[in-house]
Design a protein around this motif. Structure first.
Motif, mmCIF file in Angstrom:
data_model
loop_
_atom_site.group_PDB
_atom_site.id
_atom_site.type_symbol
_atom_site.label_atom_id
_atom_site.label_comp_id
_atom_site.label_asym_id
_atom_site.label_seq_id
_atom_site.Cartn_x
_atom_site.Cartn_y
_atom_site.Cartn_z
ATOM 1 N N ASP A 159 0.862 -1.171 0.000
ATOM 2 C CA ASP A 159 0.000 0.000 0.000
ATOM 3 C C ASP A 159 0.908 1.232 0.000
ATOM 4 O O ASP A 159 2.088 1.150 0.360
ATOM 5 C CB ASP A 159 -0.939 -0.019 1.210
ATOM 6 N N LEU A 215 -5.892 5.712 -6.136
ATOM 7 C CA LEU A 215 -7.300 5.533 -6.434
ATOM 8 C C LEU A 215 -7.620 4.051 -6.319
ATOM 9 O O LEU A 215 -7.026 3.228 -7.020
ATOM 10 C CB LEU A 215 -7.608 6.033 -7.851
ATOM 11 N N ARG A 216 -8.528 3.728 -5.405
ATOM 12 C CA ARG A 216 -8.953 2.334 -5.211
ATOM 13 C C ARG A 216 -10.418 2.243 -5.602
ATOM 14 O O ARG A 216 -11.272 2.848 -4.966
ATOM 15 C CB ARG A 216 -8.776 1.917 -3.760
ATOM 16 N N GLY A 217 -10.682 1.481 -6.624
ATOM 17 C CA GLY A 217 -12.050 1.403 -7.119
ATOM 18 C C GLY A 217 -12.442 2.713 -7.774
ATOM 19 O O GLY A 217 -11.602 3.461 -8.263
ATOM 20 N N ARG A 218 -13.742 3.022 -7.746
ATOM 21 C CA ARG A 218 -14.217 4.248 -8.379
ATOM 22 C C ARG A 218 -14.276 5.424 -7.422
ATOM 23 O O ARG A 218 -14.153 6.568 -7.842
ATOM 24 C CB ARG A 218 -15.608 4.028 -8.948
ATOM 25 N N ASP A 219 -14.464 5.145 -6.138
ATOM 26 C CA ASP A 219 -14.797 6.225 -5.217
ATOM 27 C C ASP A 219 -13.885 6.365 -4.012
ATOM 28 O O ASP A 219 -14.121 7.221 -3.183
ATOM 29 C CB ASP A 219 -16.230 6.043 -4.710
ATOM 30 N N LEU A 220 -12.866 5.533 -3.880
ATOM 31 C CA LEU A 220 -12.038 5.574 -2.687
ATOM 32 C C LEU A 220 -10.648 6.097 -3.025
ATOM 33 O O LEU A 220 -9.974 5.583 -3.923
ATOM 34 C CB LEU A 220 -11.912 4.177 -2.072
ATOM 35 N N LEU A 221 -10.240 7.123 -2.325
ATOM 36 C CA LEU A 221 -8.885 7.653 -2.431
ATOM 37 C C LEU A 221 -8.145 7.309 -1.157
ATOM 38 O O LEU A 221 -8.635 7.565 -0.057
ATOM 39 C CB LEU A 221 -8.902 9.175 -2.621
ATOM 40 N N LEU A 222 -6.942 6.740 -1.302
ATOM 41 C CA LEU A 222 -6.125 6.368 -0.156
ATOM 42 C C LEU A 222 -4.909 7.284 -0.136
ATOM 43 O O LEU A 222 -4.098 7.266 -1.064
ATOM 44 C CB LEU A 222 -5.695 4.899 -0.272
ATOM 45 N N GLY A 272 -7.378 11.060 1.706
ATOM 46 C CA GLY A 272 -8.360 10.696 0.702
ATOM 47 C C GLY A 272 -9.702 10.459 1.353
ATOM 48 O O GLY A 272 -9.788 10.204 2.546
ATOM 49 N N TYR A 273 -10.746 10.562 0.580
ATOM 50 C CA TYR A 273 -12.104 10.291 1.105
ATOM 51 C C TYR A 273 -12.979 9.778 -0.008
ATOM 52 O O TYR A 273 -12.675 9.825 -1.136
ATOM 53 C CB TYR A 273 -12.726 11.531 1.752
#
Length: 119
Positions: free
Chosen positions: A34, A98-105, A118-119
């Motif tokens: 990660d 960017l994880r998936g369409r809506d998750l920012l890490l 991220g949110y």
């Protein structure tokens, strides 16, 4: 999907920025770490130019003191790296994945001030 933006990485740190950014990208893409784990790893650099180190003028091999990569010092010296040494390498890295369409890490280097959220 591999045709979308997945990772943004940047750093403070002067001439070693390409080293730090590359290490983070390799950590996430090759080692599947990660972003925070990739940033937290010990750093190495070869960007500091020596004016005269044992009669050698050129890039110095540097390993981050107090990290697992510092254990490579003896091997670098045996291989003839010019003036290999351990030193403090404070990268100031930040990354957003960017994880998936809506998750920012978000991840930030604990060696320096800063945050990536991220949110």
């Amino acid at each position: 999907r591999r045709d979308r933006l997945q990772l943004v990485v940047g750093a403070a740190g002067g001439s070693a920025i390409p080293d730090y950014v590359t290490q983070t990208i390799l950590g996430t893409e090759v080692d599947h770490a990660d972003p925070q784990s990739a940033i937290n790893r010990g750093h190495w650099s070869g960007q500091t130019i020596t004016s005269n180190c044992a009669g050698i003028i050129g890039a110095r091999s540097e390993l981050e003191a107090g990290t697992e990569v510092a254990g490579l010092l003896d091997g670098l010296q045996m291989l003839g790296h010019p003036c290999a040494r351990t030193t403090g390498l404070r990268s100031g890295l930040t990354a957003i994945e960017l994880r998936g369409r809506d998750l920012l890490l978000g991840a930030a280097d604990p060696r320096r001030d800063g945050a990536a959220v991220g949110y």
